[in-house]
Enzyme design. Structure first.
Site, PDB file in Angstrom:
ATOM      1  N   THR A   1       0.615  14.418 -14.228  1.00 14.21           N
ATOM      2  CA  THR A   1       0.040  14.429 -14.787  1.00 14.21           C
ATOM      3  C   THR A   1      -0.516  15.836 -14.820  1.00 14.21           C
ATOM      4  O   THR A   1      -0.230  17.054 -14.459  1.00 14.21           O
ATOM      5  CB  THR A   1      -1.398  14.498 -13.617  1.00 14.21           C
TER       6      THR A   1
ATOM      7  N   GLU B   1      -2.841  18.062 -14.373  1.00 15.86           N
ATOM      8  CA  GLU B   1      -3.889  18.538 -13.607  1.00 15.86           C
ATOM      9  C   GLU B   1      -2.140  19.374 -12.809  1.00 15.86           C
ATOM     10  O   GLU B   1      -2.664  20.500 -12.166  1.00 15.86           O
ATOM     11  CB  GLU B   1      -4.004  17.005 -12.530  1.00 15.86           C
TER      12      GLU B   1
ATOM     13  N   TYR C   1      -5.679  17.246  -5.339  1.00 17.05           N
ATOM     14  CA  TYR C   1      -4.810  16.106  -6.368  1.00 17.05           C
ATOM     15  C   TYR C   1      -3.549  16.955  -7.238  1.00 17.05           C
ATOM     16  O   TYR C   1      -2.847  15.599  -7.186  1.00 17.05           O
ATOM     17  CB  TYR C   1      -5.591  15.309  -7.298  1.00 17.05           C
TER      18      TYR C   1
ATOM     19  N   SER D   1      -7.340   9.377  -8.178  1.00 18.55           N
ATOM     20  CA  SER D   1      -7.073   9.333  -9.269  1.00 18.55           C
ATOM     21  C   SER D   1      -8.077  10.592  -9.462  1.00 18.55           C
ATOM     22  O   SER D   1      -8.082  11.214 -10.676  1.00 18.55           O
ATOM     23  CB  SER D   1      -6.081   8.616 -10.518  1.00 18.55           C
TER      24      SER D   1
ATOM     25  N   HIS E   1      -6.365  10.369 -20.702  1.00 16.61           N
ATOM     26  CA  HIS E   1      -6.243   9.476 -21.852  1.00 16.61           C
ATOM     27  C   HIS E   1      -7.421   8.173 -21.040  1.00 16.61           C
ATOM     28  O   HIS E   1      -7.356   8.187 -19.871  1.00 16.61           O
ATOM     29  CB  HIS E   1      -4.955   8.736 -21.330  1.00 16.61           C
TER      30      HIS E   1
ATOM     31  N   LYS F   1      -0.025  15.960  -6.319  1.00 20.01           N
ATOM     32  CA  LYS F   1       1.092  15.393  -7.759  1.00 20.01           C
ATOM     33  C   LYS F   1       2.309  16.505  -7.680  1.00 20.01           C
ATOM     34  O   LYS F   1       3.148  15.606  -8.573  1.00 20.01           O
ATOM     35  CB  LYS F   1      -0.169  15.163  -9.003  1.00 20.01           C
TER      36      LYS F   1
ATOM     37  N   ASP G   1       0.599  -1.145  -0.292  1.00 20.00           N
ATOM     38  CA  ASP G   1       0.178   0.003  -0.021  1.00 20.00           C
ATOM     39  C   ASP G   1       0.988   1.393  -0.317  1.00 20.00           C
ATOM     40  O   ASP G   1       1.957   1.327   0.850  1.00 20.00           O
ATOM     41  CB  ASP G   1      -1.055  -0.501   0.960  1.00 20.00           C
ATOM     42  N   LEU G   2       0.889   1.699  -0.626  1.00 14.24           N
ATOM     43  CA  LEU G   2       1.542   3.233  -0.853  1.00 14.24           C
ATOM     44  C   LEU G   2       1.536   4.524  -0.148  1.00 14.24           C
ATOM     45  O   LEU G   2       2.531   5.445   0.812  1.00 14.24           O
ATOM     46  CB  LEU G   2       1.542   4.463  -2.026  1.00 14.24           C
TER      47      LEU G   2
HETATM   48  P1  NAP Z   1      -6.734   4.628 -11.992  1.00 12.30           P
HETATM   49  O1  NAP Z   1      -8.174   3.855 -13.288  1.00 12.30           O
HETATM   50  O2  NAP Z   1      -8.091   5.169 -11.554  1.00 12.30           O
HETATM   51  O3  NAP Z   1      -6.301   3.325 -11.237  1.00 12.30           O
HETATM   52  C1  NAP Z   1      -6.255   4.059 -10.209  1.00 12.30           C
HETATM   53  C2  NAP Z   1      -5.727   3.293  -9.328  1.00 12.30           C
HETATM   54  O4  NAP Z   1      -4.233   3.320  -7.825  1.00 12.30           O
HETATM   55  C3  NAP Z   1      -6.318   1.726  -8.355  1.00 12.30           C
HETATM   56  O5  NAP Z   1      -5.385   0.871  -9.016  1.00 12.30           O
HETATM   57  C4  NAP Z   1      -5.828   1.436  -7.699  1.00 12.30           C
HETATM   58  O6  NAP Z   1      -6.215   0.711  -7.188  1.00 12.30           O
HETATM   59  C5  NAP Z   1      -4.310   2.002  -7.064  1.00 12.30           C
HETATM   60  N1  NAP Z   1      -3.928   2.859  -5.822  1.00 12.30           N
HETATM   61  C6  NAP Z   1      -5.136   3.346  -4.712  1.00 12.30           C
HETATM   62  N2  NAP Z   1      -4.819   3.879  -3.793  1.00 12.30           N
HETATM   63  C7  NAP Z   1      -3.692   3.371  -3.659  1.00 12.30           C
HETATM   64  C8  NAP Z   1      -3.036   3.006  -2.308  1.00 12.30           C
HETATM   65  N3  NAP Z   1      -3.634   3.629  -1.176  1.00 12.30           N
HETATM   66  N4  NAP Z   1      -1.864   2.014  -2.459  1.00 12.30           N
HETATM   67  C9  NAP Z   1      -1.733   1.088  -3.768  1.00 12.30           C
HETATM   68  N5  NAP Z   1      -2.549   2.208  -4.776  1.00 12.30           N
HETATM   69  C10 NAP Z   1      -3.960   2.715  -4.759  1.00 12.30           C
HETATM   70  O7  NAP Z   1      -5.977   5.668 -12.328  1.00 12.30           O
HETATM   71  P2  NAP Z   1      -5.229   5.480 -14.357  1.00 12.30           P
HETATM   72  O8  NAP Z   1      -5.885   5.963 -14.649  1.00 12.30           O
HETATM   73  O9  NAP Z   1      -5.034   3.892 -14.281  1.00 12.30           O
HETATM   74  O10 NAP Z   1      -4.210   6.175 -13.528  1.00 12.30           O
HETATM   75  C11 NAP Z   1      -2.446   5.479 -13.361  1.00 12.30           C
HETATM   76  C12 NAP Z   1      -1.954   7.398 -13.007  1.00 12.30           C
HETATM   77  O11 NAP Z   1      -1.454   7.808 -14.229  1.00 12.30           O
HETATM   78  C13 NAP Z   1      -2.300   7.485 -11.467  1.00 12.30           C
HETATM   79  O12 NAP Z   1      -1.424   8.242 -10.752  1.00 12.30           O
HETATM   80  C14 NAP Z   1      -3.633   9.049 -12.098  1.00 12.30           C
HETATM   81  O13 NAP Z   1      -3.320   9.813 -10.793  1.00 12.30           O
HETATM   82  C15 NAP Z   1      -1.986   8.943 -12.952  1.00 12.30           C
HETATM   83  N6  NAP Z   1      -3.549   9.920 -14.487  1.00 12.30           N
HETATM   84  C16 NAP Z   1      -3.391   9.839 -15.273  1.00 12.30           C
HETATM   85  C17 NAP Z   1      -3.946  10.155 -15.828  1.00 12.30           C
HETATM   86  C18 NAP Z   1      -5.596   9.617 -17.187  1.00 12.30           C
HETATM   87  O14 NAP Z   1      -6.177  10.485 -17.912  1.00 12.30           O
HETATM   88  N7  NAP Z   1      -6.048   8.042 -17.089  1.00 12.30           N
HETATM   89  C19 NAP Z   1      -3.720  11.135 -17.063  1.00 12.30           C
HETATM   90  C20 NAP Z   1      -2.868  11.420 -16.111  1.00 12.30           C
HETATM   91  C21 NAP Z   1      -1.960  11.172 -14.590  1.00 12.30           C
HETATM   92  P3  NAP Z   1      -7.331  -0.282  -6.305  1.00 12.30           P
HETATM   93  O15 NAP Z   1      -8.214  -0.623  -7.568  1.00 12.30           O
HETATM   94  O16 NAP Z   1      -7.092  -1.135  -4.771  1.00 12.30           O
HETATM   95  O17 NAP Z   1      -8.372   0.970  -6.057  1.00 12.30           O
HETATM   96  O1  G4F Z   2     -13.525  12.875 -16.011  1.00 15.68           O
HETATM   97  P1  G4F Z   2     -12.278  14.325 -15.253  1.00 15.68           P
HETATM   98  O2  G4F Z   2     -13.332  14.155 -13.701  1.00 15.68           O
HETATM   99  O3  G4F Z   2     -11.330  14.253 -15.522  1.00 15.68           O
HETATM  100  P2  G4F Z   2      -9.521  15.414 -14.849  1.00 15.68           P
HETATM  101  O4  G4F Z   2     -10.397  16.119 -13.958  1.00 15.68           O
HETATM  102  O5  G4F Z   2      -9.302  15.982 -16.046  1.00 15.68           O
HETATM  103  O6  G4F Z   2      -8.885  14.411 -14.394  1.00 15.68           O
HETATM  104  C1  G4F Z   2      -8.751  13.226 -15.324  1.00 15.68           C
HETATM  105  O7  G4F Z   2      -7.072  13.858 -15.731  1.00 15.68           O
HETATM  106  C2  G4F Z   2      -6.453  13.660 -15.194  1.00 15.68           C
HETATM  107  C3  G4F Z   2      -5.453  14.594 -16.043  1.00 15.68           C
HETATM  108  O8  G4F Z   2      -5.375  16.191 -16.285  1.00 15.68           O
HETATM  109  C4  G4F Z   2      -5.694  13.120 -14.539  1.00 15.68           C
HETATM  110  F1  G4F Z   2      -5.174  13.726 -13.539  1.00 15.68           F
HETATM  111  C5  G4F Z   2      -6.905  12.833 -13.018  1.00 15.68           C
HETATM  112  O9  G4F Z   2      -6.639  11.249 -12.366  1.00 15.68           O
HETATM  113  C6  G4F Z   2      -8.389  11.916 -14.452  1.00 15.68           C
HETATM  114  O10 G4F Z   2      -7.846  10.746 -15.095  1.00 15.68           O
HETATM  115  O11 G4F Z   2     -13.474  15.520 -15.464  1.00 15.68           O
HETATM  116  C7  G4F Z   2     -12.890  16.209 -16.991  1.00 15.68           C
HETATM  117  C8  G4F Z   2     -13.867  17.904 -16.610  1.00 15.68           C
HETATM  118  C9  G4F Z   2     -13.847  18.286 -15.628  1.00 15.68           C
HETATM  119  O12 G4F Z   2     -13.971  19.885 -16.062  1.00 15.68           O
HETATM  120  C10 G4F Z   2     -14.476  18.119 -14.782  1.00 15.68           C
HETATM  121  O13 G4F Z   2     -15.487  19.446 -13.694  1.00 15.68           O
HETATM  122  O14 G4F Z   2     -15.243  16.990 -16.628  1.00 15.68           O
HETATM  123  C11 G4F Z   2     -15.749  17.993 -16.403  1.00 15.68           C
HETATM  124  N1  G4F Z   2     -17.211  17.108 -15.703  1.00 15.68           N
HETATM  125  C12 G4F Z   2     -18.460  17.323 -16.044  1.00 15.68           C
HETATM  126  N2  G4F Z   2     -19.304  16.966 -15.140  1.00 15.68           N
HETATM  127  C13 G4F Z   2     -17.313  15.812 -15.105  1.00 15.68           C
HETATM  128  C14 G4F Z   2     -18.822  15.891 -15.000  1.00 15.68           C
HETATM  129  N3  G4F Z   2     -16.551  15.280 -14.590  1.00 15.68           N
HETATM  130  C15 G4F Z   2     -16.719  14.374 -14.188  1.00 15.68           C
HETATM  131  N4  G4F Z   2     -16.055  13.618 -13.093  1.00 15.68           N
HETATM  132  N5  G4F Z   2     -18.229  13.808 -13.994  1.00 15.68           N
HETATM  133  C16 G4F Z   2     -19.275  14.685 -14.172  1.00 15.68           C
HETATM  134  O15 G4F Z   2     -19.909  14.992 -13.951  1.00 15.68           O
END
Ligand code: NAP
Ligand code: G4F
Length: 530
Positions: free
Chosen positions: A327, A329, A351, A283, A381, A355, A257-258
């Site tokens: 990220t 963000e 968040y 995330s 993504h 980060k 666990d982190l």
């Molecule tokens: P995700 O689907 O939300 O997965 C998050 C992972 O973190 C899950 O496997 C979760 O495990 C694990 N986790 C949560 N709490 C933890 C803890 N205390 N110790 C160890 N693991 C823990 O995220 P993702 O979209 O794959 O993204 C991967 C990484 O890239 C994240 O760090 C995210 O912030 C970053 N990121 C994502 C995006 C994007 O658009 N997807 C963009 C930029 C950066 P559980 O299943 O057990 O909860």
């Molecule tokens: O899908 P979101 O929650 O993603 P957000 O906030 O961009 O974060 C994701 O991307 C980041 C990279 O830039 C990652 F680091 C992070 O871990 C995650 O993967 O929201 C995207 C946008 C926001 O502006 C939010 O206000 O969509 C807008 N939004 C509008 N209605 C909504 C909603 N977002 C969510 N989740 N749910 C809604 O109903």
């Protein structure tokens, strides 16, 4: 109608069914079994379809029925893969005997591969008896009945086969070393960098966040490249562990666990990784506002803990390479458009601030201790594996349900924000490329295109033939955030020039695939409830 005409009719129907549904069934199967098994599973699905057509009139809803068959075949396939892997491990464990409990650490190839090779070296009768008794769980008496001999003779044959298997399993590897030598050489400190196999062993990766979207894509990528992949899983009896293991049986799960330094030290010590990918995080930006302290602990301090574990275990001549999931963000209230590696940070959520801490901690361990540590500043993504809480997946899933009559509207927050969306499968390739360079560094990974939430709605509804979505979308303040990130768009020229990375799949392509996937998913769920 003559029997021959009936046969022609059936085979024409089958051809039509095969032609019409092969692509979508294949896509479904491909997502759930390893690539080289896809054709086998498909062949079984269509064989069942063929038999059914040859015996009884075709079912009224061909496509749904065929999906039902595919689901059952995939489930069978997974069960037998897991069972086969467990039995292989048992066989291998026994064969190693006095070598000790080396487990998966340091073997020069996967246990499965070595077991398969050793089995190939046996005589057919020996293979048969091992399969019967070990694989199928037959008793010696049952084996005796099948071989037409006494139970004692069957047992003798079985023992002989076990001994021969052990000899074959422990025979010298293609590199001329015994497995014991392979294991000890792979545990020695690494002298050359990158993912090069060390002393003939497979490169090893440790991934945190294995149950998340990126963790699973990265694991598949690395396994395809010949890595031994260890995924960190938290909690006791975490049900997601089984899901991951069923989906990708090659992954070895390890607890940690982190928020717990000693578990991280233990994990790094046990896995002895060449590469560590820190993808674990809280995330979801919205959640970080209601659980800021937890977010800081996991997504911020968690990075520090993992780097500490790497520093402690890796020692002075540290060869472990580290990837931090930073990220876009962090750019938050953006200072320039598009954002690149030199754009100042201005995070807008707990968040984002966590980060930024992780980003600078990664930089600091690189500069202070010479650890090969890199930040990937990834923009949004997505994929069919994206969590349902994120906006684009929430939309594709709602669109699918609306098209099936399972839901009337979708409630959303701010529709005016925009994001640079890419495909997760492309982005994990960039992570890996960062760790293959000799110099650690930080890279923006993005497509350079920007889509507002309104445009996401346009694309998703267009996939089901709806142009005006206004009556399906309702505004809900619960989804607004105390501080918003209005727009993000990345400049990934450095990743292109230095890593040779560029995105292959466009956002409209992946979004359309997500709608299609969600329609299948919701259909299957609805079918299961009937
Ligand atoms: P995700 O689907 O939300 O997965 C998050 C992972 O973190 C899950 O496997 C979760 O495990 C694990 N986790 C949560 N709490 C933890 C803890 N205390 N110790 C160890 N693991 C823990 O995220 P993702 O979209 O794959 O993204 C991967 C990484 O890239 C994240 O760090 C995210 O912030 C970053 N990121 C994502 C995006 C994007 O658009 N997807 C963009 C930029 C950066 P559980 O299943 O057990 O909860
Ligand atoms: O899908 P979101 O929650 O993603 P957000 O906030 O961009 O974060 C994701 O991307 C980041 C990279 O830039 C990652 F680091 C992070 O871990 C995650 O993967 O929201 C995207 C946008 C926001 O502006 C939010 O206000 O969509 C807008 N939004 C509008 N209605 C909504 C909603 N977002 C969510 N989740 N749910 C809604 O109903």
């Amino acid at each position: 109608m003559t029997a021959l005409q009936m046969d022609d009719d059936r085979s024409a129907r089958f051809e039509a069914l095969y032609g019409a549904h092969r692509r979508s069934i294949a896509a479904y199967v491909r997502r759930r079994v390893v690539e080289h098994d896809v054709e086998d599973v498909l062949a079984q699905v269509f064989l069942i379809a063929w038999r059914r057509f040859a015996m009884i009139p075709p079912p009224p809803e061909d496509r749904l029925w065929l999906f039902g068959v595919a689901r059952r075949m995939v489930a069978d396939h997974r069960r037998s893969t897991v069972r086969r892997r467990r039995l292989s491990e048992r066989l291998a464990e026994e064969a190693r005997g006095p070598v000790g409990p080396v487990g998966p650490v340091g073997t020069f190839e996967t246990t499965q591969l070595r077991v398969d090779r050793a089995l190939q070296a046996l005589r057919p009768g020996e293979r048969e008896v091992l399969r019967l008794v070990l694989w199928d769980g037959a008793s010696h008496a049952e084996a005796a009945a099948l071989f037409g001999c006494s139970a004692n003779a069957a047992e003798l044959r079985y023992r002989r086969a076990r001994n021969r298997f052990r000899e074959a399993f422990l025979a010298r590897s293609p590199t001329g070393r015994t497995p014991v030598q392979e294991i000890s050489s792979s545990l020695a400190p690494r002298v050359s960098g990158g993912a090069q196999p060390r002393g003939g062993s497979m490169p090893r990766a440790l991934i945190t966040g294995i149950t998340g979207q990126d963790g699973r894509y990265l694991a598949e990528l690395l396994i395809g490249k010949g890595y031994q992949v260890h995924g960190m899983i938290r909690g006791q009896n975490n049900p997601k562990g089984r899901i991951v293991q069923d989906e990708i049986p090659e992954i070895e799960l390890i607890n940690g666990d982190l928020t717990d330094l000693s578990s991280l030290i233990a994990a790094v010590e046990q896995v002895q990784p060449d590469e560590v990918y820190n993808l674990g995080a809280i995330s979801f930006v919205k959640l970080s506002f209601s659980q800021p302290e937890l977010t800081a602990d996991v997504s911020g301090t968690g990075v520090l803990r993992l780097l500490e574990a790497i520093r402690i275990v890796g020692g002075p001549n540290n060869r472990i390479r580290f990837y931090q999931a930073a990220t876009s963000e962090m750019f938050g209230k953006v200072h320039e458009i598009p954002q690149s590696e030199t754009t100042p940070f201005h995070p807008r959520s707990p968040y984002g601030t966590a980060k930024v801490f992780g980003y600078y901690t990664t930089l600091n361990y690189r500069e202070s201790y010479g650890i090969h540590a890199s930040n990937g500043i990834l923009f949004n993504h997505t994929s069919p594996r994206r969590g349902l809480e994120f906006v684009e997946r929430k939309i594709t899933n709602a669109v699918a349900r609306i098209s099936l009559g399972l839901q009337d509207t979708v409630a959303l927050g701010n529709l005016e924000t925009s994001r640079d969306f890419g495909y997760a499968g492309d982005y994990v390739e960039a992570m890996w490329r960062m760790l293959q360079r000799d110099d650690p560094s930080d890279f923006v990974v993005a497509t350079g295109t920007r889509w507002s939430i309104r445009q996401v709605l346009d694309l998703a509804f267009a996939a089901i033939g709806i142009e005006d979505w206004s009556r399906y979308v309702v505004s809900d303040d619960r989804f607004l955030r105390p501080a918003e990130v209005d727009q993000l768009v990345g400049d990934a020229s450095r990743a292109r020039d230095v890593l040779g990375w560029e995105p292959k799949v466009t956002f409209p392509q992946i979004l359309q695939e997500m709608v299609r996937h969600d329609i299948e998913l919701e259909q299957a769920k609805a079918g299961g409830r009937e």
